[in-house]
Write a protein that holds these residues in place. Sequence first.
Motif, short mmCIF file in Angstrom:
data_model
loop_
_atom_site.label_atom_id
_atom_site.label_comp_id
_atom_site.label_asym_id
_atom_site.label_seq_id
_atom_site.Cartn_x
_atom_site.Cartn_y
_atom_site.Cartn_z
N GLY A 30 -4.30 -24.87 64.39
CA GLY A 30 -4.77 -26.14 64.96
C GLY A 30 -5.11 -27.17 63.89
O GLY A 30 -5.15 -28.38 64.17
N GLY A 31 -5.40 -26.72 62.69
CA GLY A 31 -5.72 -27.63 61.58
C GLY A 31 -7.14 -28.18 61.63
O GLY A 31 -7.54 -28.96 60.78
N SER A 32 -7.94 -27.76 62.62
CA SER A 32 -9.25 -28.41 62.81
C SER A 32 -10.26 -28.00 61.75
O SER A 32 -11.24 -28.72 61.54
N ASP A 33 -10.06 -26.89 61.07
CA ASP A 33 -10.93 -26.57 59.94
C ASP A 33 -10.23 -26.87 58.62
O ASP A 33 -10.79 -27.50 57.73
N ASN A 113 -10.23 -19.78 64.31
CA ASN A 113 -11.68 -19.75 64.53
C ASN A 113 -12.35 -18.67 63.70
O ASN A 113 -13.38 -18.91 63.06
N ILE A 114 -11.78 -17.47 63.72
CA ILE A 114 -12.47 -16.39 62.98
C ILE A 114 -12.26 -16.52 61.47
O ILE A 114 -12.93 -15.87 60.69
N MET A 115 -11.32 -17.41 61.06
CA MET A 115 -11.09 -17.66 59.63
C MET A 115 -11.84 -18.88 59.11
O MET A 115 -11.81 -19.16 57.92
N GLN A 116 -12.48 -19.65 59.99
CA GLN A 116 -13.14 -20.89 59.54
C GLN A 116 -14.17 -20.57 58.47
O GLN A 116 -14.79 -19.51 58.48
N ARG A 117 -14.37 -21.53 57.58
CA ARG A 117 -15.25 -21.29 56.44
C ARG A 117 -16.66 -21.82 56.71
O ARG A 117 -16.89 -22.55 57.68
N THR A 118 -17.58 -21.43 55.86
CA THR A 118 -19.00 -21.75 56.10
C THR A 118 -19.24 -23.25 56.20
O THR A 118 -18.52 -24.07 55.62
N ARG A 119 -20.30 -23.59 56.92
CA ARG A 119 -20.72 -25.00 57.02
C ARG A 119 -21.81 -25.32 56.01
O ARG A 119 -22.45 -26.38 56.14
N CYS A 120 -22.06 -24.47 55.03
CA CYS A 120 -23.03 -24.80 53.96
C CYS A 120 -22.69 -26.18 53.42
O CYS A 120 -21.57 -26.43 52.97
N ALA A 121 -23.68 -27.09 53.46
CA ALA A 121 -23.42 -28.49 53.08
C ALA A 121 -23.02 -28.62 51.62
O ALA A 121 -22.27 -29.53 51.26
N TYR A 122 -23.50 -27.72 50.78
CA TYR A 122 -23.13 -27.80 49.34
C TYR A 122 -21.66 -27.41 49.16
O TYR A 122 -20.96 -27.97 48.33
N PHE A 123 -21.22 -26.45 49.95
CA PHE A 123 -19.81 -26.03 49.88
C PHE A 123 -18.89 -27.14 50.37
O PHE A 123 -17.81 -27.37 49.82
N ARG A 124 -19.33 -27.86 51.42
CA ARG A 124 -18.46 -28.88 52.03
C ARG A 124 -18.57 -30.24 51.35
O ARG A 124 -17.81 -31.15 51.69
N ASP A 125 -19.54 -30.41 50.44
CA ASP A 125 -19.76 -31.74 49.88
C ASP A 125 -18.57 -32.19 49.03
O ASP A 125 -18.00 -31.41 48.27
N GLU A 126 -18.22 -33.47 49.20
CA GLU A 126 -17.09 -34.02 48.42
C GLU A 126 -17.39 -34.01 46.93
O GLU A 126 -16.49 -33.88 46.10
N ASP A 127 -18.70 -34.21 46.57
CA ASP A 127 -19.06 -34.19 45.15
C ASP A 127 -19.11 -32.75 44.68
O ASP A 127 -19.59 -31.88 45.40
N THR A 162 -23.98 -18.76 55.70
CA THR A 162 -23.77 -18.04 56.97
C THR A 162 -22.36 -18.30 57.49
O THR A 162 -21.73 -19.30 57.15
N ASN A 163 -21.91 -17.40 58.35
CA ASN A 163 -20.61 -17.58 59.01
C ASN A 163 -20.81 -18.46 60.25
O ASN A 163 -21.72 -18.20 61.03
N PRO A 164 -19.98 -19.48 60.45
CA PRO A 164 -20.24 -20.43 61.54
C PRO A 164 -19.59 -20.09 62.89
O PRO A 164 -19.86 -20.76 63.88
N SER A 165 -18.74 -19.08 62.96
CA SER A 165 -18.00 -18.85 64.21
C SER A 165 -18.91 -18.27 65.29
O SER A 165 -19.63 -17.30 65.06
N ASP A 166 -18.85 -18.84 66.49
CA ASP A 166 -19.60 -18.30 67.62
C ASP A 166 -18.91 -17.08 68.21
O ASP A 166 -19.54 -16.03 68.41
N VAL A 167 -17.63 -17.21 68.50
CA VAL A 167 -16.97 -16.11 69.21
C VAL A 167 -16.90 -14.85 68.34
O VAL A 167 -16.86 -13.72 68.85
N ALA A 168 -16.95 -15.02 67.01
CA ALA A 168 -16.94 -13.85 66.13
C ALA A 168 -18.15 -12.95 66.41
O ALA A 168 -18.07 -11.73 66.28
N VAL A 169 -19.26 -13.57 66.81
CA VAL A 169 -20.48 -12.80 67.08
C VAL A 169 -20.24 -11.92 68.32
O VAL A 169 -20.60 -10.74 68.36
N ALA A 170 -19.58 -12.51 69.32
CA ALA A 170 -19.27 -11.75 70.54
C ALA A 170 -18.28 -10.62 70.22
O ALA A 170 -18.42 -9.49 70.70
N PHE A 171 -17.27 -10.92 69.42
CA PHE A 171 -16.29 -9.88 69.06
C PHE A 171 -16.96 -8.74 68.30
O PHE A 171 -16.64 -7.57 68.49
#
Length: 331
Positions: A30-33, A113-127, A162-171
């Motif tokens: 899907g390209g969304s991540d 979805n299960i491959m999406q990467r963390t939402r840690c703001a330091y990891f995602r920061d452009e700088d 942390t891992n951000p996926s919701d459905v991964a928790v259910a799986f």
Amino acid sequence: MHPFALSRADDPAKAIAAHAEDPQLAFIAGGSDLLGLMKDRAALPERLLDINGLPDMARIEALPDGGLRIGALARMSDVAADTEVRRRFPVIAEGLLFAASGQLRNMASMGGNIMQRTRCAYFRDEDPLPCNKRRPGSGCSALHGFNRNHAIFGWSEACVATNPSDVAVAFAAMDANVIVRGRTGERSIPFTEFHRLPGTTPERDTALGQGDLIVAIEVPPRVEGRASHYLKVRDRQSYEFALVSAAAGIATAGRRIRSARIALGGVAHKPWRLTAAESALRRVSLDDIDALKSAIATSFTEARPLAHNAFKVELAQRVALRALETAGARV
Ligand SMILES: Cc1cc2nc3c(=O)[nH]c(=O)nc-3n(C[C@H](O)[C@H](O)[C@H](O)COP(=O)(O)OP(=O)(O)OC[C@H]3O[C@@H](n4cnc5c(N)ncnc54)[C@H](O)[C@@H]3O)c2cc1C
Ligand code: SF4
């Protein structure tokens, strides 16, 4: 935007070979991540291989034994709306419905979805801030920085994400398996071993390597599936990642718990199974709230909160209890 070349795959064996031979090539569904990561310069693949044309990977099958096989290219919204998924495993449907937005769920695939990467703001920061996940050896800005959203279980000095996926928790709660095809054939990875703890190599999120294609997720028949629930607590009611979440499923004899399965989200680098609590919950009455709380607490002796997230220790126990009670009301 980082420039890239795009091609389309129509044959799984060729797609796997191309991925195995070229470390600069990434699969895109899907390209969304992935595209967000590329915009943030947290992923810089030179070649994208669109896998949406691969055959037989978007099917959602209700298996005769009571389990499910969910193709890696099935869209989150289709899986959430599937009547057999909803009937057999409400926890999975809810894990999907509480994630992202309607538009994103229409686009996003289960494999992605299960491959999406963390939402840690330091990891995602452009700088380019110190981040061992993004640049191994550069340090972890969150360890002594702002870590309210970070882990309380299983973290290391190298990474507290942390891992951000919701459905991964259910799986993870339902003991699903990830079906992976690689150069040497197909293998099945237990969901609880699919995501890794950070250790000294936080740059690796999962058990996958180059040349590995997720083809499906299989959920075995589970008596705890029907009486199950996913509860997500977040800073705003829609369109937000979990602060803490819980997937719970139970089987009972009368009002007593015969078996329980509980996993937490938002608390570790992977979905976090409460195995000690699951054992302690056996034979506990659903009407005995103090006993339910004590059983859940047995899994929290190993919690190690950071400077800004001690509240998660109490919150996670409450969320687990509430998820269990709602699952109990579905028996
Ligand atoms: C604003 C926003 C809010 C969101 N909120 C939530 C939320 O609350 N909860 C939640 O769970 N998610 C949330 N998401 C994440 C969203 O669910 C994921 O982005 C999505 O599921 C990824 O799927 P995709 O098909 O778009 O993956 P892609 O972006 O195409 O790919 C993601 C990764 O998976 C790899 N990949 C994809 N398919 C395969 C495969 N079959 N085999 C091997 N590797 C593969 C890609 O190479 C890439 O590394 C949110 C996303 C956004 C942008
Ligand atoms: S917690 Fe992990 S992802 Fe976040 S800054 Fe530290 S190393 Fe990077």
